[in-house]
Design a protein around this motif. Structure first.
Motif, PDB file in Angstrom:
ATOM      1  N   HIS A 199       0.826  -1.211   0.000  1.00  0.00           N
ATOM      2  CA  HIS A 199       0.000   0.000   0.000  1.00  0.00           C
ATOM      3  C   HIS A 199       0.863   1.266   0.000  1.00  0.00           C
ATOM      4  O   HIS A 199       0.432   2.328   0.450  1.00  0.00           O
ATOM      5  N   CYS A 200       2.059   1.156  -0.556  1.00  0.00           N
ATOM      6  CA  CYS A 200       3.013   2.275  -0.571  1.00  0.00           C
ATOM      7  C   CYS A 200       2.444   3.463  -1.337  1.00  0.00           C
ATOM      8  O   CYS A 200       2.159   3.374  -2.528  1.00  0.00           O
ATOM      9  N   SER A 201       2.280   4.584  -0.649  1.00  0.00           N
ATOM     10  CA  SER A 201       1.751   5.780  -1.300  1.00  0.00           C
ATOM     11  C   SER A 201       2.842   6.511  -2.091  1.00  0.00           C
ATOM     12  O   SER A 201       2.552   7.464  -2.804  1.00  0.00           O
ATOM     13  N   MET A 202       4.073   6.060  -1.974  1.00  0.00           N
ATOM     14  CA  MET A 202       5.196   6.680  -2.686  1.00  0.00           C
ATOM     15  C   MET A 202       5.485   5.998  -4.020  1.00  0.00           C
ATOM     16  O   MET A 202       6.397   6.414  -4.738  1.00  0.00           O
ATOM     17  N   ALA A 203       4.732   4.972  -4.370  1.00  0.00           N
ATOM     18  CA  ALA A 203       5.021   4.193  -5.581  1.00  0.00           C
ATOM     19  C   ALA A 203       5.031   5.060  -6.836  1.00  0.00           C
ATOM     20  O   ALA A 203       5.929   4.939  -7.676  1.00  0.00           O
ATOM     21  N   THR A 204       4.064   5.947  -6.980  1.00  0.00           N
ATOM     22  CA  THR A 204       4.016   6.801  -8.164  1.00  0.00           C
ATOM     23  C   THR A 204       5.219   7.745  -8.181  1.00  0.00           C
ATOM     24  O   THR A 204       5.835   7.955  -9.233  1.00  0.00           O
ATOM     25  N   LEU A 205       5.584   8.286  -7.039  1.00  0.00           N
ATOM     26  CA  LEU A 205       6.741   9.178  -6.956  1.00  0.00           C
ATOM     27  C   LEU A 205       8.028   8.422  -7.290  1.00  0.00           C
ATOM     28  O   LEU A 205       8.886   8.936  -8.020  1.00  0.00           O
ATOM     29  N   ILE A 206       8.173   7.219  -6.799  1.00  0.00           N
ATOM     30  CA  ILE A 206       9.355   6.414  -7.103  1.00  0.00           C
ATOM     31  C   ILE A 206       9.432   6.157  -8.610  1.00  0.00           C
ATOM     32  O   ILE A 206      10.487   6.322  -9.230  1.00  0.00           O
ATOM     33  N   GLY A 207       8.307   5.756  -9.199  1.00  0.00           N
ATOM     34  CA  GLY A 207       8.279   5.526 -10.640  1.00  0.00           C
ATOM     35  C   GLY A 207       8.595   6.780 -11.430  1.00  0.00           C
ATOM     36  O   GLY A 207       9.294   6.732 -12.451  1.00  0.00           O
ATOM     37  N   LEU A 208       8.097   7.920 -10.961  1.00  0.00           N
ATOM     38  CA  LEU A 208       8.383   9.194 -11.620  1.00  0.00           C
ATOM     39  C   LEU A 208       9.878   9.511 -11.542  1.00  0.00           C
ATOM     40  O   LEU A 208      10.477   9.977 -12.519  1.00  0.00           O
ATOM     41  N   CYS A 209      10.493   9.251 -10.417  1.00  0.00           N
ATOM     42  CA  CYS A 209      11.939   9.474 -10.274  1.00  0.00           C
ATOM     43  C   CYS A 209      12.722   8.603 -11.258  1.00  0.00           C
ATOM     44  O   CYS A 209      13.667   9.067 -11.897  1.00  0.00           O
ATOM     45  N   ILE A 210      12.318   7.353 -11.375  1.00  0.00           N
ATOM     46  CA  ILE A 210      12.980   6.446 -12.327  1.00  0.00           C
ATOM     47  C   ILE A 210      12.813   6.979 -13.746  1.00  0.00           C
ATOM     48  O   ILE A 210      13.771   7.048 -14.517  1.00  0.00           O
ATOM     49  N   ARG A 211      11.592   7.385 -14.097  1.00  0.00           N
ATOM     50  CA  ARG A 211      11.332   7.895 -15.447  1.00  0.00           C
ATOM     51  C   ARG A 211      12.173   9.142 -15.733  1.00  0.00           C
ATOM     52  O   ARG A 211      12.812   9.252 -16.773  1.00  0.00           O
ATOM     53  N   VAL A 212      12.198  10.085 -14.813  1.00  0.00           N
ATOM     54  CA  VAL A 212      12.949  11.329 -15.021  1.00  0.00           C
ATOM     55  C   VAL A 212      14.436  11.026 -15.149  1.00  0.00           C
ATOM     56  O   VAL A 212      15.119  11.575 -16.023  1.00  0.00           O
ATOM     57  N   ARG A 213      14.951  10.158 -14.316  1.00  0.00           N
ATOM     58  CA  ARG A 213      16.372   9.793 -14.396  1.00  0.00           C
ATOM     59  C   ARG A 213      16.701   9.243 -15.781  1.00  0.00           C
ATOM     60  O   ARG A 213      17.699   9.629 -16.400  1.00  0.00           O
TER      61      ARG A 213
END
Length: 174
Positions: free
Chosen positions: A87-101
């Motif tokens: 139920h990680c609420s940071m999943a979208t942010l983590i994915g966004l960080c990967i995409r931006v990198r």
């Protein structure tokens, strides 16, 4: 004080440093083909900081080399990541960080797909839809606060990934 979503994450041992490879004559040639493989993509994202903990995505086992597929011939990359809790609420942010990198480091010829590994998050379909919708990603990156958080997570990412760690001969002074 903010309450952590995952107060006691399991910490895994990160591999020793980034990959290194021998310098090739073509490395300085901008016109030469530069094949990309899963190890190079992993090296680019492994040291991204988790938004909640002072640990890397590799240390939290969020990213793994085996969960990256690269087709250099078809110019496609698929990165699957595993949130630390379902139920990680940071999943979208983590994915966004990967995409931006990856957007900042890889040639623009690649179509990059980022997704939560199947069965690892309660809202994986919604997260995956957000991460792979160009308009949603663009809108998220227009949010100055969100972009600041992404940049903080990326600040620990190894400069240039594998490229920064090419083993060259001794430096020659001009």
């Amino acid at each position: 004080m903010t309450t952590l979503i995952n107060q006691n994450p399991i910490i895994y041992e990160a591999s020793a440093g980034n990959s290194t490879r021998e310098w090739r004559e073509d490395d300085d040639n901008e016109d030469a083909a530069d094949p990309i493989d899963a190890q190079e993509v992993f090296d680019l994202i492994r040291s991204i900081s988790d938004p909640e903990h002072p640990l890397s995505l590799e240390q939290l086992n969020v990213t793994q080399r085996d969960h990256i597929q690269v087709s250099d011939e078809n110019n496609t990359i698929l990165v699957e990541f595993t949130p630390t809790i379902p139920h990680c609420s940071m999943a979208t942010l983590i994915g966004l960080c990967i995409r931006v990198r990856l957007l900042r480091c890889l040639p623009s010829r690649f179509k990059v797909d980022i997704s939560v590994r199947k069965g690892t998050h309660q809202s994986e379909n919604a997260v995956n839809k957000q991460l792979n919708d160009k308009e949603r990603v663009a809108a998220a990156l227009e949010n100055s606060h969100l972009l600041e958080v992404v940049n903080q997570c990326l600040a620990t990412a190894t400069s240039g990934g594998v490229v920064a760690n090419i083993v060259r001969g001794p430096a020659v002074a001009n």
